[in-house]
Design a protein around this motif. Structure first.
Motif, PDB file in Angstrom:
ATOM      1  N   GLU A 156       0.815  -1.218   0.000  1.00 39.23           N
ATOM      2  CA  GLU A 156       0.000   0.000   0.000  1.00 39.23           C
ATOM      3  C   GLU A 156       0.851   1.272   0.000  1.00 39.23           C
ATOM      4  O   GLU A 156       0.354   2.359  -0.282  1.00 39.23           O
ATOM      5  CB  GLU A 156      -0.914   0.018   1.232  1.00 39.23           C
ATOM      6  N   ARG A 158       2.164   2.644   2.681  1.00 35.24           N
ATOM      7  CA  ARG A 158       1.745   3.421   3.843  1.00 35.24           C
ATOM      8  C   ARG A 158       2.065   2.635   5.113  1.00 35.24           C
ATOM      9  O   ARG A 158       2.116   1.413   5.076  1.00 35.24           O
ATOM     10  CB  ARG A 158       0.238   3.693   3.789  1.00 35.24           C
ATOM     11  N   PRO A 159       2.266   3.401   6.225  1.00 39.54           N
ATOM     12  CA  PRO A 159       2.208   4.855   6.381  1.00 39.54           C
ATOM     13  C   PRO A 159       3.522   5.514   5.976  1.00 39.54           C
ATOM     14  O   PRO A 159       4.536   4.844   5.794  1.00 39.54           O
ATOM     15  CB  PRO A 159       1.949   5.023   7.876  1.00 39.54           C
ATOM     16  N   LYS A 160       3.478   6.827   5.887  1.00 40.46           N
ATOM     17  CA  LYS A 160       4.657   7.610   5.551  1.00 40.46           C
ATOM     18  C   LYS A 160       5.018   8.516   6.718  1.00 40.46           C
ATOM     19  O   LYS A 160       4.172   9.224   7.254  1.00 40.46           O
ATOM     20  CB  LYS A 160       4.399   8.462   4.300  1.00 40.46           C
TER      21      LYS A 160
END
Length: 392
Positions: A156, A158-160
């Motif tokens: 995906e 993510r997260p960043k």
């Protein structure tokens, strides 16, 4: 101050919510109950919570809880699952938090549900309305088995964030690197027959003897080829974990399986190692007139390494008073690194208590860990930062 339960109450509820992950179906469970608890508490603290179901895995999900905005920030990460437990070997109910001898006992106290309770309890006393960069609480599924939760996050993208801390039990010592791990199976299919005449079959156990001999030579070659003095065991290891074959002494063994792991040093490539092992097998297959298959038991976990000069590692060395070290066990660290975050592993409790009956977290680990959590949030989320300048 947010109206969330006390530290002990949160830890009790998390421990009381079973979330075992295991390759054996009879043990494997959903982690949804733990995610629901964390989602509720984090929402009460003002976090935006996103539950991410894992593809083709009903009842398994990750949680990404975010507060604040910006291109930098900090991820505090942990896994929500536990390993199975040894029935009859616990002195108390593994799903009931029990305090004695200045320790908190229960399945997941240090590995690693207790970490989430410490994070939440720390946040209750902080003013999160003044965040300059985002704070993200990440809770993953199936770290103890397939690491499918972390793999899904990489897919995906993510997260960043700029930095990440994984709260695995390290005795409050910062960890900047660990070995990778591969778990493989070699299956040999021969031909059974009456043991009175070896010519009636092809013995899979005999063929496995030849395979293991080659693997032992290969293991020694790896030890000679690769070294890293930063590790206590400074070479890659291969362990023959279990072997199964045959069914009776008076029958030629028609089938045999070996399961083993290989733990590679940072800089080594798991897929290249797999192909090196695979190349050893055709000659034995031909000489023994058997069929030999090499297959993954689980997808491999890459080795993990963050430069010791990383700002978050220097910060945690200052906050804990401990120099960063390495470990042999695997974590989700390499996957968070793949997402572009400078990652380290640091948490309360000891790996010596993880995966053991009567798992515990010592009470004297709680305040120092909360000081680390608070210090990192103040440094990376509450202090104004010019992220573009930092990245140059």
């Amino acid at each position: 101050m947010a109206d969330i339960p006390s530290l002990i109450s949160m830890m009790s509820q998390l421990i009381a919510t079973p979330s075992i992950s295991c390759s054996q179906a009879r043990w494997d469970q959903s982690n949804q109950g733990v995610i629901t608890l964390l989602e509720s508490w984090l929402a009460d603290l003002g976090f935006h919570c996103e539950v991410m179901p894992l593809p083709n895995q009903p009842g398994k999900c990750n949680l990404i809880a975010t507060i604040g905005q910006g291109s930098g920030g900090l991820v505090l990460s942990g896994h929500t699952d536990t390993v199975p437990y040894d029935e009859g070997r616990w002195q108390t109910d593994p799903f009931s938090l029990n305090e004695r001898d200045n320790k908190l006992y229960g399945l997941g106290t240090c590995d690693m549900k207790g970490f989430f309770a410490l994070v939440l309890d720390t946040l209750r006393g902080m003013d999160l309305t003044k965040l300059q960069q985002p704070l993200i609480i990440l809770a993953t599924a199936d770290e103890e088995s397939s690491m499918s939760g972390a793999r899904a996050l990489v897919k995906e993208g993510r997260p960043k964030a700029r930095y990440a801390l994984i709260g695995e039990p390290t005795g409050l010592t910062p960890i900047y690197a660990h070995k990778g791990i591969m778990m493989e199976r070699i299956r040999i299919t021969g031909k059974s027959g009456h043991s009175s005449n070896p010519g009636l079959g092809n013995n899979a156990l005999d063929a496995m003897h030849a395979v293991m001999a080659e693997l032992m030579v290969f293991r020694q070659q790896l030890k000679q080829r690769f070294h890293n003095a930063d590790f206590v065991i400074d070479y890659p290891t291969m362990n023959f974990g279990c072997i199964h074959g045959g069914d009776n002494p008076n029958r030629i063994c028609g089938r045999c399986e070996l399961e083993f792991d290989l733990r590679a040093l940072p800089g080594m490539d798991n897929q290249a190692l797999f192909h090196e092992i695979k190349a050893l097998l055709p000659e034995i297959e031909s000489a023994t007139n058997t069929q030999i298959e090499l297959a993954h038991l689980f997808p491999d976990v890459p080795s993990f390494s963050t430069p010791k000069e990383s700002d978050i590692i220097r910060a945690c060395e200052q906050l804990t008073g401990h120099q960063a070290e390495t470990v042999a066990f695997a974590t989700e660290g390499p996957f968070l690194n793949q997402l572009g975050m400078e990652t380290l592993v640091l948490g309360p409790g000891s790996i010596d208590q993880a995966h053991q009956p009567n798992e515990f977290m010592a009470l004297d680990q709680i305040t120092p860990m909360q000081n680390v959590i608070r210090g990192l949030i103040e440094k990376y989320c509450l202090t104004p930062q010019n992220d573009e300048v930092e990245r140059v």
